[in-house]
Design a protein around this motif. Structure first.
Motif, PDB file in Angstrom:
ATOM      1  N   PRO A 263       1.057  -1.216   0.115  1.00  0.00           N
ATOM      2  CA  PRO A 263      -0.054   0.027  -0.086  1.00  0.00           C
ATOM      3  C   PRO A 263       0.806   1.249   0.146  1.00  0.00           C
ATOM      4  O   PRO A 263       1.905   1.314   0.774  1.00  0.00           O
ATOM      5  CB  PRO A 263      -0.974  -0.186   1.533  1.00  0.00           C
ATOM      6  CG  PRO A 263      -0.848  -1.563   1.569  1.00  0.00           C
ATOM      7  CD  PRO A 263       0.512  -2.290   1.191  1.00  0.00           C
ATOM      8  N   THR A 264       0.432   2.343  -0.889  1.00  0.00           N
ATOM      9  CA  THR A 264       1.187   3.499  -0.987  1.00  0.00           C
ATOM     10  C   THR A 264       0.274   4.649  -1.196  1.00  0.00           C
ATOM     11  O   THR A 264      -0.791   4.426  -1.810  1.00  0.00           O
ATOM     12  CB  THR A 264       2.273   3.378  -2.207  1.00  0.00           C
ATOM     13  OG1 THR A 264       3.122   2.363  -1.963  1.00  0.00           O
ATOM     14  CG2 THR A 264       3.140   4.662  -2.367  1.00  0.00           C
ATOM     15  N   SER A 265       0.509   5.837  -0.530  1.00  0.00           N
ATOM     16  CA  SER A 265      -0.113   7.015  -1.098  1.00  0.00           C
ATOM     17  C   SER A 265       0.862   8.033  -1.643  1.00  0.00           C
ATOM     18  O   SER A 265       2.108   7.965  -1.095  1.00  0.00           O
ATOM     19  CB  SER A 265      -0.795   7.644   0.378  1.00  0.00           C
ATOM     20  OG  SER A 265      -1.971   6.796   0.562  1.00  0.00           O
ATOM     21  N   VAL A 266       0.359   8.747  -2.479  1.00  0.00           N
ATOM     22  CA  VAL A 266       1.056   9.719  -3.208  1.00  0.00           C
ATOM     23  C   VAL A 266       0.316  11.119  -3.212  1.00  0.00           C
ATOM     24  O   VAL A 266      -0.766  11.000  -3.936  1.00  0.00           O
ATOM     25  CB  VAL A 266       1.882   9.444  -4.474  1.00  0.00           C
ATOM     26  CG1 VAL A 266       2.542  10.608  -5.060  1.00  0.00           C
ATOM     27  CG2 VAL A 266       2.457   8.314  -4.621  1.00  0.00           C
ATOM     28  N   VAL A 267       1.012  12.131  -2.844  1.00  0.00           N
ATOM     29  CA  VAL A 267       0.113  13.708  -2.972  1.00  0.00           C
ATOM     30  C   VAL A 267       0.861  14.286  -3.876  1.00  0.00           C
ATOM     31  O   VAL A 267       2.139  14.722  -3.526  1.00  0.00           O
ATOM     32  CB  VAL A 267      -0.285  13.808  -1.577  1.00  0.00           C
ATOM     33  CG1 VAL A 267      -0.813  15.525  -1.751  1.00  0.00           C
ATOM     34  CG2 VAL A 267      -0.814  13.318  -0.525  1.00  0.00           C
ATOM     35  N   VAL A 268       0.046  14.892  -5.080  1.00  0.00           N
ATOM     36  CA  VAL A 268       0.639  15.779  -5.928  1.00  0.00           C
ATOM     37  C   VAL A 268      -0.110  16.973  -5.770  1.00  0.00           C
ATOM     38  O   VAL A 268      -1.404  17.206  -5.909  1.00  0.00           O
ATOM     39  CB  VAL A 268       0.742  15.174  -7.424  1.00  0.00           C
ATOM     40  CG1 VAL A 268       1.029  16.222  -8.511  1.00  0.00           C
ATOM     41  CG2 VAL A 268       1.192  13.927  -7.518  1.00  0.00           C
ATOM     42  N   ARG A 269       0.898  18.222  -5.568  1.00  0.00           N
ATOM     43  CA  ARG A 269       0.080  19.563  -5.570  1.00  0.00           C
ATOM     44  C   ARG A 269       0.302  20.198  -6.801  1.00  0.00           C
ATOM     45  O   ARG A 269       1.340  20.285  -7.202  1.00  0.00           O
ATOM     46  CB  ARG A 269       0.786  20.275  -4.148  1.00  0.00           C
ATOM     47  CG  ARG A 269       0.048  21.710  -4.307  1.00  0.00           C
ATOM     48  CD  ARG A 269       0.796  22.684  -3.498  1.00  0.00           C
ATOM     49  NE  ARG A 269       0.969  22.178  -1.973  1.00  0.00           N
ATOM     50  CZ  ARG A 269       0.094  22.669  -1.141  1.00  0.00           C
ATOM     51  NH1 ARG A 269      -1.044  23.397  -1.432  1.00  0.00           N
ATOM     52  NH2 ARG A 269      -0.081  22.003   0.151  1.00  0.00           N
ATOM     53  N   GLU A 270      -0.874  20.620  -7.342  1.00  0.00           N
ATOM     54  CA  GLU A 270      -0.620  21.578  -8.561  1.00  0.00           C
ATOM     55  C   GLU A 270      -0.211  22.747  -8.355  1.00  0.00           C
ATOM     56  O   GLU A 270      -0.195  23.553  -7.186  1.00  0.00           O
ATOM     57  CB  GLU A 270      -1.949  21.698  -9.280  1.00  0.00           C
ATOM     58  CG  GLU A 270      -2.682  20.213  -9.823  1.00  0.00           C
ATOM     59  CD  GLU A 270      -3.963  20.687 -10.687  1.00  0.00           C
ATOM     60  OE1 GLU A 270      -4.049  19.793 -11.554  1.00  0.00           O
ATOM     61  OE2 GLU A 270      -4.708  21.374 -10.009  1.00  0.00           O
ATOM     62  N   PRO A 271       0.613  23.497  -9.350  1.00  0.00           N
ATOM     63  CA  PRO A 271       1.239  24.863  -9.027  1.00  0.00           C
ATOM     64  C   PRO A 271       0.149  25.753  -8.877  1.00  0.00           C
ATOM     65  O   PRO A 271      -1.147  25.872  -9.232  1.00  0.00           O
ATOM     66  CB  PRO A 271       2.062  25.133 -10.229  1.00  0.00           C
ATOM     67  CG  PRO A 271       1.366  24.243 -11.316  1.00  0.00           C
ATOM     68  CD  PRO A 271       1.016  22.763 -10.558  1.00  0.00           C
ATOM     69  N   GLY A 272       0.541  26.999  -8.235  1.00  0.00           N
ATOM     70  CA  GLY A 272      -0.229  28.182  -8.059  1.00  0.00           C
ATOM     71  C   GLY A 272      -1.176  28.236  -6.875  1.00  0.00           C
ATOM     72  O   GLY A 272      -1.418  27.201  -6.470  1.00  0.00           O
ATOM     73  N   PRO A 273      -1.873  29.350  -6.580  1.00  0.00           N
ATOM     74  CA  PRO A 273      -2.633  29.485  -5.450  1.00  0.00           C
ATOM     75  C   PRO A 273      -3.907  28.465  -5.276  1.00  0.00           C
ATOM     76  O   PRO A 273      -4.386  28.144  -4.234  1.00  0.00           O
ATOM     77  CB  PRO A 273      -2.776  30.974  -5.276  1.00  0.00           C
ATOM     78  CG  PRO A 273      -2.556  31.347  -6.852  1.00  0.00           C
ATOM     79  CD  PRO A 273      -1.550  30.903  -7.391  1.00  0.00           C
ATOM     80  N   ALA A 274      -4.437  28.462  -6.649  1.00  0.00           N
ATOM     81  CA  ALA A 274      -5.391  27.677  -6.392  1.00  0.00           C
ATOM     82  C   ALA A 274      -5.386  26.318  -7.034  1.00  0.00           C
ATOM     83  O   ALA A 274      -6.221  25.487  -7.553  1.00  0.00           O
ATOM     84  CB  ALA A 274      -6.590  28.229  -7.972  1.00  0.00           C
ATOM     85  N   GLY A 275      -4.112  25.649  -6.875  1.00  0.00           N
ATOM     86  CA  GLY A 275      -3.738  24.349  -7.371  1.00  0.00           C
ATOM     87  C   GLY A 275      -4.419  23.320  -6.310  1.00  0.00           C
ATOM     88  O   GLY A 275      -4.723  23.356  -5.312  1.00  0.00           O
ATOM     89  N   ARG A 276      -4.872  22.194  -7.407  1.00  0.00           N
ATOM     90  CA  ARG A 276      -5.386  21.313  -6.485  1.00  0.00           C
ATOM     91  C   ARG A 276      -4.550  20.241  -5.735  1.00  0.00           C
ATOM     92  O   ARG A 276      -3.411  20.385  -6.258  1.00  0.00           O
ATOM     93  CB  ARG A 276      -6.457  20.585  -7.461  1.00  0.00           C
ATOM     94  CG  ARG A 276      -7.494  21.217  -8.183  1.00  0.00           C
ATOM     95  CD  ARG A 276      -8.137  20.546  -9.153  1.00  0.00           C
ATOM     96  NE  ARG A 276      -7.211  20.165 -10.250  1.00  0.00           N
ATOM     97  CZ  ARG A 276      -7.485  19.041 -11.238  1.00  0.00           C
ATOM     98  NH1 ARG A 276      -8.897  18.545 -11.310  1.00  0.00           N
ATOM     99  NH2 ARG A 276      -6.630  18.847 -11.982  1.00  0.00           N
TER     100      ARG A 276
END
Length: 362
Positions: A263-276
């Motif tokens: 089991p693995t979790s990966v969190v990706v943050r989109e760039p910019g102030p409104a990034g998801r």
């Protein structure tokens, strides 16, 4: 459609096979590929045919491996394993095999059928039964259509030969026990079926798509043209992209304990102030994408990570905080989006208590 597999196609076959692995691994199988290259040099290209080119009563067997990557790296398959498996199955069935098909044209299972077809001098049918990596040999569109997995034959890297003739569920259990005892890897000849039977449930064009995707990954001049090409060849779309900001190795999800998994979790943050925030949950492969708290993509559709700087798939065993990645989604074959298909290989089958986005939309 590609009509033959040559030595020159092997790099593309390897690169493209990573695309449908759902980031399960980015290991290179140099030893196994060297053995297959030698077979192709000795015997010539493997002829690849569409399923409709064969007689309806022609007998096909699906070639695929069960087990981990590690044993393959230590003792690469030579091609003799497939010959032994098919000959043992032919002896059990009392008739010869006319063509080879793929269990799933992903990862090492993309080139095991090529080695088998070359070693046996048989055509390779351009189809498979998954369209991606799934952890169980019984999670196939062949099984969805009611085709039995056996009789089947399995051969270890040490030359042990086993023939099983039991139910699909029992075959999976017995095979995994034997595979562990044999060192963690076995090459299997499964789902003996006629062309008429396979024509109703095989995912067509699988190997051609893998080779075409691999050519793009190896040769696309820039990211934009790579993504456009993958969209055309495999229906890939970018769910989102940004920087990996968190990794986790969670405890196993409830209800999926029969699956071999990490089991693995990966969190990706989109760039910019409104990034998801895109959270990816997996068990060896990526199975679920949650975007700002909403399930946006899920198995059996293929989710994988594509490096934004260099055109390669990022495996879960190598992803690191700080990587810049695109999250790609590729739609599964429509057979997988049926009620039975989602029950067999949808998110709930792996212990995620959520509905597939297609179920929510209906």
């Amino acid at each position: 459609m590609i009509t033959e597999i040559t030595v020159d196609d092997l790099p593309a076959l390897e690169a493209g096979s990573q695309l449908t692995c759902s980031s399960a691994g980015s290991t290179h199988f140099d030893g196994a590929l060297a053995n297959i290259a030698e077979l192709l040099r000795e015997r010539g290209p493997v002829r690849m045919v569409g399923i409709d080119e064969l007689d309806g009563d022609a007998l096909c067997v699906a070639i695929g491996a069960i087990g981990g990557f590690g044993p393959m790296l230590e003792l690469p398959p030579s091609g003799d394993e497939a010959v032994a498996a098919v000959r043992a199955l032919e002896a059990r069935l009392g008739r010869g095999v006319d063509a080879i098909v793929s269990l799933n044209a992903s990862g090492p299972n993309a080139f095991a059928p090529v080695a088998a077809a070359s070693a046996l001098g048989l055509p390779l049918v351009d189809c498979d039964g998954m369209g991606r990596v799934l952890p169980l040999m019984s999670q196939t569109t062949y099984a969805l259509a009611g085709l039995p997995i056996g009789p089947l034959a399995a051969v270890s890297l040490s030359g042990d030969v086993m023939v099983l003739d039991t139910s699909t569920a029992r075959s999976e259990l017995l095979l995994r026990s034997a595979m562990q005892a044999a060192g963690g890897f076995m090459l299997c000849a499964t789902y003996p079926s006629t062309v008429d039977e396979l024509a109703k449930c095989a995912i067509r064009g699988s190997t051609s798509r893998v080779v075409q995707a691999g050519r793009l990954l190896l040769g696309a001049p820039d990211r934009a043209r790579l993504l456009a090409g993958l969209a055309s060849v495999a229906g890939a779309r970018v769910l989102g992209g940004g920087r990996v900001v968190e990794l986790g190795h969670a405890t196993r999800t409830v209800g999926a304990r029969q699956y071999p998994a990490a089991p693995t979790s990966v969190v990706v943050r989109e760039p910019g102030p409104a990034g998801r925030m895109i959270r990816l949950e997996g068990q060896s492969e990526i199975f679920l994408a949650v975007v700002d708290g909403v399930v946006s993509a899920a198995v059996p559709d293929v989710l994988c990570l594509l490096d934004q700087r260099e055109p390669h798939i990022v495996g879960l065993e190598r992803v690191a905080v700080g990587n810049d990645v695109d999250v790609l989604v590729m739609p599964a074959d429509p057979m997988w989006h049926s009620g039975a298909g989602l029950a067999l290989a949808g998110p709930r089958a792996f212990g995620f208590p959520v509905e597939h986005p297609r179920e929510v939309a209906q």
